[in-house]
Design an enzyme around this catalytic site. Structure first.
Site, PDB file in Angstrom:
ATOM      1  N   SER A   3     -10.007   0.132   7.458  1.00 31.16           N
ATOM      2  CA  SER A   3      -9.407   0.262   6.124  1.00 31.16           C
ATOM      3  C   SER A   3      -8.880  -1.023   5.513  1.00 31.16           C
ATOM      4  CB  SER A   3      -8.278   1.299   6.168  1.00 31.16           C
ATOM      5  OG  SER A   3      -8.807   2.592   6.329  1.00 31.16           O
ATOM      6  N   LYS A  26       0.844  -1.185   0.000  1.00 33.90           N
ATOM      7  CA  LYS A  26       0.000   0.000   0.000  1.00 33.90           C
ATOM      8  C   LYS A  26       0.885   1.241   0.000  1.00 33.90           C
ATOM      9  CE  LYS A  26      -3.787   1.989   2.785  1.00 33.90           C
ATOM     10  NZ  LYS A  26      -4.634   1.747   3.979  1.00 33.90           N
ATOM     11  N   SER A  31      -9.297   2.557   3.409  1.00 33.78           N
ATOM     12  CA  SER A  31      -8.314   3.227   2.583  1.00 33.78           C
ATOM     13  C   SER A  31      -7.445   2.268   1.766  1.00 33.78           C
ATOM     14  CB  SER A  31      -7.414   4.100   3.462  1.00 33.78           C
ATOM     15  OG  SER A  31      -6.684   3.332   4.390  1.00 33.78           O
TER      16      SER A  31
END
Length: 476
Positions: A176, A76, A152
């Site tokens: 997330s 990520k 996210s």
């Protein structure tokens, strides 16, 4: 067998086993992943940085012998530094933020044999439950391209759901990992607080709310990955209780009859879509058929003070990180450096005092004790993962001119998840249902603090009863 045609059939451990048996080579698996990223990413916008040259060089140099040797992986674009690569946090302020070292989690992933092929999209500073940053543009849900992939860790989830690779790094400060896994029909585990390290650059995130792990197709990949990455790092301020044994050994082991609580009432004010509530109730009925005892119950907390406390903690951390970046650039932080809703958090953070922060930490700790007492009676709590099915794109755009509508959509996303970031309990989402409109619906299962083992046992039992890995979006 051709890996180029059969690649999506395998989870991470399955690909690693093929390479151990020398049926395919790491080079072939890497090129299979790259070809899928190049073919499918234009539709979903999940991968925002390609590290193909580094990945090929790592394979040529010889990979570490581990449970996932040769398996492609995405980091990520926040929460894991990679030497020589930009970590942008989804923000224009960080576009020149090149790491000169690996995070400890990155080093552990490499030791597990994983091959990092790129970085996945994230909203600015990981603040939104949808991935629509101004910097890179929106990530699209592989099931319906005009809908959100969640956030996210939306880029990670969209990449895995689209069949680019079997699993990807993700982080969770309010849902997330679980939210995008729910949106994209994946398994997503948020581990116990501090189970995985955040060093050497941080000891905790958002006052202990944030934790990193992964989104995966299979339960066993998540367990084996947690075995490879978990455990304290030198200098960590605190760490999770050590497990009794390997997490992978829990997969496939029948759980004893469990005491399961069920609730469809969220801790943020938001109406719950009937399909989301029905998914949780169906999961509870399945648990009863599997021999577990289910009753309706939930931790009862003072939601108003807790919600305000989490807002203070997030605002303080976001403000600190953005001002530190601006200082490194030798200039003041400006409103147009960031998106509208990010700047609102800065305004909050600058208005709040040190005493506000200390008070908020105290409130969150009291809430954690309420949750802990609840789990003295129950082994598992079942809830919907989200209050609503995945939102259409644009509803959670952080550049919004309608902050009230934006916050309502946020609460519809985090209403069931964020409490367990505050308490630190492990929590997973299971892709057990589909909406009438063809979008995945996750069901959340929360365990006792430190007890991922029971979650993995239950998850593998439910995975066998509901074989979700055979359900793939049309894009694959």
């Amino acid at each position: 067998m051709s890996i180029l045609t059969d690649y999506e059939r395998y989870d991470g451990l399955g690909l690693a086993e093929l390479m151990r048996r020398k049926e395919v080579t790491p080079e072939e698996v890497l090129e299979a992943a790259i070809s899928r990223i190049e073919a499918r990413n234009p539709a979903v916008n999940a991968v925002v940085a390609r590290l193909y040259d580094d990945a090929r060089a790592a394979v040529r140099a010889g990979l570490s012998a581990g449970p996932f040797t040769g398996v492609p992986y995405l980091l990520k674009d926040l929460g894991a530094l990679y030497t020589g690569a930009v970590t942008s946090y989804g923000s224009r302020l960080f576009t020149a933020n090149v790491a000169d070292h690996d995070s400890e989690i990155t080093a552990r992933l490499k030791r597990a044999g994983l091959v990092v092929v790129g970085k996945s999209n994230t909203p600015e500073m990981g603040l939104a439950p949808s991935t629509e940053p101004r910097l890179f543009g929106p990530t699209r849900n592989p099931w319906k391209l005009d809908h959100s992939a969640g956030g996210s860790s939306g880029g990670a989830a969209a990449a895995v759901a689209a069949g680019m690779l079997p699993m990807a790094h993700a982080t969770d400060g309010g849902g997330s990992i679980r939210i995008p896994a729910s949106c994209c029909g994946l398994f997503g585990l948020k581990p116990t607080r501090a189970r995985n390290p955040m060093g050497p650059d941080a000891g905790e995130g958002w006052g202990g709310a944030s934790i990193g792990h992964a989104v995966t197709w299979s339960v066993r990949d998540s367990a084996a990955l947690l075995d490879a990455t978990s455990g304290p790092d030198v200098g960590d301020p605190y760490w999770a209780p050590p497990p009794a044994g390997p997490f992978l050994a829990e997969v496939g082991r029948d759980p004893r009859p469990l005491r399961v609580a069920l609730t469809t009432a969220p801790w943020h004010d938001s109406p719950v879509d009937p399909e989301c509530a029905a998914a949780a109730r169906a999961a509870a009925q399945l648990c009863e058929r599997l021999g577990h005892h289910v009753e309706e119950a939930r931790p009862e907390i003072e939601t108003g003070p807790w919600r305000h406390a989490t807002r203070v903690i997030v605002a303080a951390n976001v403000t600190f990180n953005l001002e530190a970046r601006a200082a490194a650039l030798e200039r003041p932080l400006a409103e147009d450096d960031v998106e509208r809703m990010t700047w609102d958090r800065v305004v909050d953070g600058r208005r709040m005092s040190a005493a506000d922060y200390a008070r908020s930490i105290s409130i969150v700790h009291r809430v954690g004790r309420v949750v802990a007492r609840f789990f003295q009676r129950y082994d598992i709590l079942l809830t919907p993962t989200m209050c609503k099915p995945p939102h259409p794109l644009g509803v959670l755009d952080m550049s919004t001119t309608d902050p009230d509508a934006y916050l309502a959509a946020v609460y519809a996303s985090i209403g069931f998840t964020s409490l367990f970031n505050s308490s630190g309990n492990p929590a997973m989402t299971l892709p057990l249902a589909m909406s009438a409109s063809g979008l995945p619906l996750g069901v959340q299962a929360v365990g006792r603090f430190g007890d991922e083992a029971t979650l993995f046992r239950l998850a593998s039992q439910l995975e066998l009863a509901t074989p979700w890995t055979t359900r793939r979006p049309p894009l694959t």
